[in-house]
Each structure stands twice: as structure tokens, then as C-alpha cells.
Design an enzyme around this catalytic site. Structure first.
Site, PDB file in Angstrom:
ATOM      1  N   HIS A 187     -10.605  -4.875   0.150  1.00 33.97           N
ATOM      2  CA  HIS A 187      -9.550  -4.724   1.163  1.00 33.97           C
ATOM      3  C   HIS A 187      -8.212  -5.258   0.661  1.00 33.97           C
ATOM      4  O   HIS A 187      -7.358  -5.660   1.456  1.00 33.97           O
ATOM      5  CB  HIS A 187      -9.925  -5.443   2.467  1.00 33.97           C
ATOM      6  CG  HIS A 187     -11.235  -5.018   3.046  1.00 33.97           C
ATOM      7  ND1 HIS A 187     -11.361  -3.979   3.955  1.00 33.97           N
ATOM      8  CD2 HIS A 187     -12.492  -5.482   2.824  1.00 33.97           C
ATOM      9  CE1 HIS A 187     -12.636  -3.837   4.275  1.00 33.97           C
ATOM     10  NE2 HIS A 187     -13.343  -4.723   3.601  1.00 33.97           N
ATOM     11  N   SER A 317      14.228   2.542 -15.540  1.00 26.56           N
ATOM     12  CA  SER A 317      15.244   2.718 -14.512  1.00 26.56           C
ATOM     13  C   SER A 317      16.592   3.014 -15.134  1.00 26.56           C
ATOM     14  O   SER A 317      16.919   2.507 -16.209  1.00 26.56           O
ATOM     15  CB  SER A 317      15.341   1.450 -13.654  1.00 26.56           C
ATOM     16  OG  SER A 317      16.421   1.552 -12.731  1.00 26.56           O
ATOM     17  N   LYS A 323      13.634  -2.841 -16.767  1.00 32.77           N
ATOM     18  CA  LYS A 323      12.483  -2.428 -15.950  1.00 32.77           C
ATOM     19  C   LYS A 323      11.628  -1.423 -16.720  1.00 32.77           C
ATOM     20  O   LYS A 323      12.133  -0.480 -17.323  1.00 32.77           O
ATOM     21  CB  LYS A 323      12.961  -1.808 -14.643  1.00 32.77           C
ATOM     22  CG  LYS A 323      11.844  -1.573 -13.611  1.00 32.77           C
ATOM     23  CD  LYS A 323      12.452  -1.133 -12.285  1.00 32.77           C
ATOM     24  CE  LYS A 323      11.416  -1.121 -11.171  1.00 32.77           C
ATOM     25  NZ  LYS A 323      10.413  -0.075 -11.367  1.00 32.77           N
ATOM     26  N   GLU A 330       0.899   6.995 -13.659  1.00 33.29           N
ATOM     27  CA  GLU A 330       1.605   7.815 -12.674  1.00 33.29           C
ATOM     28  C   GLU A 330       1.439   9.306 -12.961  1.00 33.29           C
ATOM     29  O   GLU A 330       1.207  10.107 -12.046  1.00 33.29           O
ATOM     30  CB  GLU A 330       3.089   7.455 -12.669  1.00 33.29           C
ATOM     31  CG  GLU A 330       3.401   6.106 -12.048  1.00 33.29           C
ATOM     32  CD  GLU A 330       4.862   5.705 -12.207  1.00 33.29           C
ATOM     33  OE1 GLU A 330       5.248   4.680 -11.634  1.00 33.29           O
ATOM     34  OE2 GLU A 330       5.613   6.415 -12.913  1.00 33.29           O
TER      35      GLU A 330
END
Length: 467
Positions: A187, A317, A323, A330
Site C-alpha cells: 500500500h 529538464s 535534473k 518511462e
């Protein structure tokens, strides 16, 4: 230079240097759907050539095709099998007519290559005809699905090897991370400790299961309807043709094909494609889960879980300096979503077949081959550009475990569930460690007992410890 070819619809000029003919040109004019020609799937062309070769051999053996013509067709097929003439397959991947255009594209190319082998000019179809000779004892409705199944079998071999490479990479990481202690989660909340090796071993196991499912689907593809001709009654095929053609195809491909027991059913049935598509979707779902986990585990690096480091491949980015994003997981996620969508295409197309034929096989083929190709590329990228370069932040993960409230579960056999729940609640409200509450403050167990319960070995391979 051009030659004039004609069919019952009329005449057309065909460039003299091409091996396809009038029916292929009509298909090109009629179907400009995807812009992706059949030449982009070489396995399908190779498979069709195997089917045409087996048909020519069988027709010659049964005395319905002249040996000279049959030999020329066989030689032409061998050239296609070797990868020649790919640029001659120009029909669109999605086409009307249940694949008739692709079948005729193949028939015309083989006929003209055979004519060239015999020293005759292209288009002399009175000598070698695309319909009467190359397509002898066949219909699109048995030749196309047989070639389709053979092509899938060949394509899945490559895909399975790629999945095996991913499984191997994950297995090696499981060994590398075997002694990295980390917190398991359910969870998205802290659960109980485990080794990172066990986590990656689970990933490897789930990929291994997918390889097994693909192998099972492969077996269904070996049942073919070659010799069924138009609707399964074997009209225009000589006696014994289905059995002998199936045997010949098995011999020249090295794959043990089985002639369907009910050719009428087999000619309209697309169940094997639905099964395979479901397996491809299942693998896509599994890969999505793995990639989501990798993204979570590598989140941060300062303000996330930061349990693992993924290879840094590119700036992440255009505005935030330094970054780096998890681009490979992805892109695998996005590929998986594409494959899941293609499964719906297969489902709808398979359900849309009417009566004695499913005319939607071209889009089923496009969906399956697109899915396999995209997924194979994604899996290879995931293996080479991500999994092999993953490193673990072992000190951080161990510290997170010992600071977690979930480790109180290990003390339940000694202190009982109720007391452990109270300890966890106190730790949460007052921001204390379980160790400090149990050993230092309440002195519920000794340091020695703590060390026994919370040894590395007992945390990752727990055994029952009494008070």
C-alpha cells in the site's frame, strides 16, 4: 519502360523493372492507410515464400504442376527466403480483402522472379502465372493465415531471446543485491524488511513466467489450415494436398505444423491470435509494474526513496539544471500502453469475422507484429540502458529499515500484537525508534535478544523466535 498487364478489371502500365504486377498496383492505389508497407515485416514475406514453396513442391508431387515451372517457383521462393526483393512488397499493412492484396503481391513477385530464372520476360504469365501456378491449390484464405502463423513463430523466437536477456540481467542484479537490506512495502507503506536481491529476483521470475506463456501460445500457432482453400472444403485442391502440403512445410521450415482437424472451423477461427495478443498484453502489464517500481525506488535523489540509482542518460529538464529523469522506464511504460491498446484492436477484429472467414486478419497482423516489434525494442533498451547499470544505495536502505516502524512486526511473537501496535503508535506520535522504546526505555527485551531478532539474516530470511 513499362509493360502492360491486365486482369478482369482492365489494363495497367507496370514499370518494367519491378517484379510485382497489376493487382499489386491496384492495392497500392486502394490502400494508403498506414504508409507502412509489408516490406517492413521481413519475417512475413519469408514465411509466405515458405508456404508458396511447400505448395509448389506438393503440386508437383501430385502431378498438377509442371516440374519445370515448379522448380522455377521453388528457386524464386528460396530467393525471397534469403531476403531478396523486399522492396517489391509495397501493399499497405492494413488492407481490405482479407489479405488478398498481399497474397497477390507475393504471387506476382514469385511469378516474375521465376520467369527471370527461366530466361523469360516479366509479365509472361502464360508460362508462369501468379494465379494458376504460384497460387495453385491455394486461396488467400489458407495461404495467408498459414504464412501469418509461421511469421509469428519466427518473430516470437527473437522476442523470447530478448526477454531472456532481460530475465538474465535481472537475475544477475538479484545476486549482486542479495545482501542489500531494504524495507518491503505494501500500500506504499512500510511493511517488513527484505533483501533487494529478493525484490529483483521477483522481477526476474515474473519475466520468466511470461517467456513460458509465449512458448505455450507458440504451440497454438502450429495448427494450420493449409489446403483448406476458400472456406475449408479444399475446393480446387487435389486429393491429399492438405496433408502433403503441411508435411512439406514442416520439412522445409523445421517446425512441426499440424493440419487442423476441422478446416472449415480453422479457416474462420482467430482464437490463437487472441490468445497471443492476451499474452503480449500480460507481459506489457508486468513490465509496466516493474518500471513503475524502478521509478519509485529511484525517486529523489534527495527527496524521494533513493534506494537505487538508474543510469543517467540525458538531461531531464529544459529549465531545471542538473535534473535527470528515469527515461527508459518511462518509454517502456508508454510502449506497454501501446501494446495494451493493440490487444483491444485484436479483440475487436477477431470478434468481427462473419461466417466462413474473418476478413480482418490484416489488422490483426499489423497489431501483433507492431506490438512484438515495439515491445522487443523496449525490452532491449530496458535491459541494456537501465537494468544492467542499476546500483543500490545500501547504507541508506539499511538505515531506513532500522528507522522504520514496520520492524516492530518482528517482535509480535515475543511481545504480542497488541503491545507491538502500541509501541508502533508511540513511535509514530513521538518520532522515536522501535529500538529506543523497546530496549532502552521500556526494557521489554535485552540488547542481545534485539540483536538476534534484527540480525541481517533473520530480517531477510526470518525464522520464528520466542521470548
Amino acid at each position: 519502360m513499362a509493360r502492360i498487364e491486365k486482369d478482369f478489371l482492365g489494363e495497367k502500365e507496370v514499370p518494367d523493372d519491378v517484379y510485382y504486377g497489376v493487382q499489386t498496383l491496384r492495392a497500392k492505389e486502394n490502400f494508403y492507410i498506414t504508409g507502412i508497407p509489408m516490406s517492413t515485416e521481413p519475417n512475413l514475406i519469408k514465411a509466405f515464400a515458405y508456404v508458396k514453396k511447400a505448395a509448389a513442391m506438393t503440386n508437383c508431387q501430385l502431378g498438377v504442376l509442371d516440374k519445370t515451372v515448379a522448380d522455377a517457383i521453388v528457386q524464386a521462393c528460396d530467393r525471397l527466403i534469403a531476403g531478396q526483393y523486399l522492396d517489391q512488397f509495397i501493399t499497405d499493412s492494413i488492407q481490405g480483402g482479407a489479405g488478398t492484396s498481399f497474397n497477390m503481391n507475393t504471387n506476382e513477385v514469385i511469378a516474375n522472379v521465376a520467369l527471370e530464372i527461366m530466361g523469360k520476360p516479366k509479365g509472361e504469365y502464360s508460362i508462369v502465372s501468379p494465379n494458376d501456378h504460384v497460387n495453385c491449390s491455394q486461396s488467400t484464405n489458407d495461404a495467408y493465415p498459414t504464412a501469418f502463423r509461421l511469421a509469428l513463430i519466427m518473430r516470437l523466437r527473437e522476442y523470447m531471446k530478448t526477454l531472456e536477456g532481460l530475465q538474465d540481467a535481472l537475475s544477475k542484479k538479484s545476486v549482486e543485491f542479495d545482501h542489500v537490506l531494504k524495507m518491503g512495502r505494501t500500500h506504499l507503506q512500510d511493511a517488513v524488511p527484505m533483501s533487494m536481491g529478493a525484490e529483483f529476483h521477483g522481477f526476474a521470475t515474473t519475466i520468466g513466467e511470461e517467456i513460458q506463456r509465449i512458448a505455450e501460445s507458440n504451440l497454438l500457432l502450429r495448427e494450420i489450415n493449409l489446403g483448406a482453400t476458400a472456406i475449408g472444403t479444399s475446393v480446387n485442391a487435389p486429393e491429399g494436398y492438405p496433408e502433403l502440403a503441411t508435411l512439406n512445410l514442416s520439412k522445409i521450415t523445421g517446425i512441426e505444423f499440424v493440419l487442423a482437424s476441422d478446416l472449415v472451423e480453422a479457416t474462420s477461427d482467430t482464437g490463437a491470435y487472441v490468445q497471443l495478443s492476451g499474452v503480449l498484453k500480460r507481459t506489457a502489464v508486468k513490465l509496466t509494474k516493474i518500471c513503475n517500481d524502478l521509478r519509485l525506488l529511484s525517486s529523489g535523489p534527495r527527496c524521494g526513496l533513493n534506494e537505487i540509482n538508474l543510469p543517467q542518460l540525458q538531461p531531464g529538464s529544459s529549465i531545471m539544471p542538473g535534473k535527470v529523469n528515469p527515461v527508459i522506464p518511462e518509454v517502456v511504460n508508454q510502449t506497454s500502453f501501446f501494446v495494451i491498446g493493440m490487444d483491444l484492436t485484436v479483440t475487436l477484429a477477431a470478434s468481427a469475422g462473419q461466417l466462413q472467414l474473418n476478413v480482418m486478419e490484416p489488422v490483426i497482423g499489423f497489431a501483433l507484429f507492431s506490438s512484438i516489434s515495439a515491445m522487443q525494442n523496449a525490452v532491449k533498451s530496458l535491459t541494456d540502458n537501465c537494468i544492467k547499470g542499476i546500483t543500490a544505495n545500501a547504507e541508506r536502505t539499511a538505515a531506513m529499515v532500522m528507522g522504520a516502524l514496520g520492524i516492530v512486526t518482528q517482535l509480535s511473537p515475543i511481545l504480542g500484537y497488541k503491545q507491538c501496535a502500541e509501541i508502533a503508535r508511540e513511535g509514530y506520535k513521538e518520532n522515536k525508534s522501535i529500538h529506543d522504546i523497546v530496549v532502552l526505555e521500556k526494557k521489554l527485551i535485552t540488547q542481545e535478544k534485539w540483536d538476534e531478532v534484527f540480525s541481517f539474516e533473520n530480517l531477510i530470511h526470518p525464522h520464528f523466535i520466542k521470548s
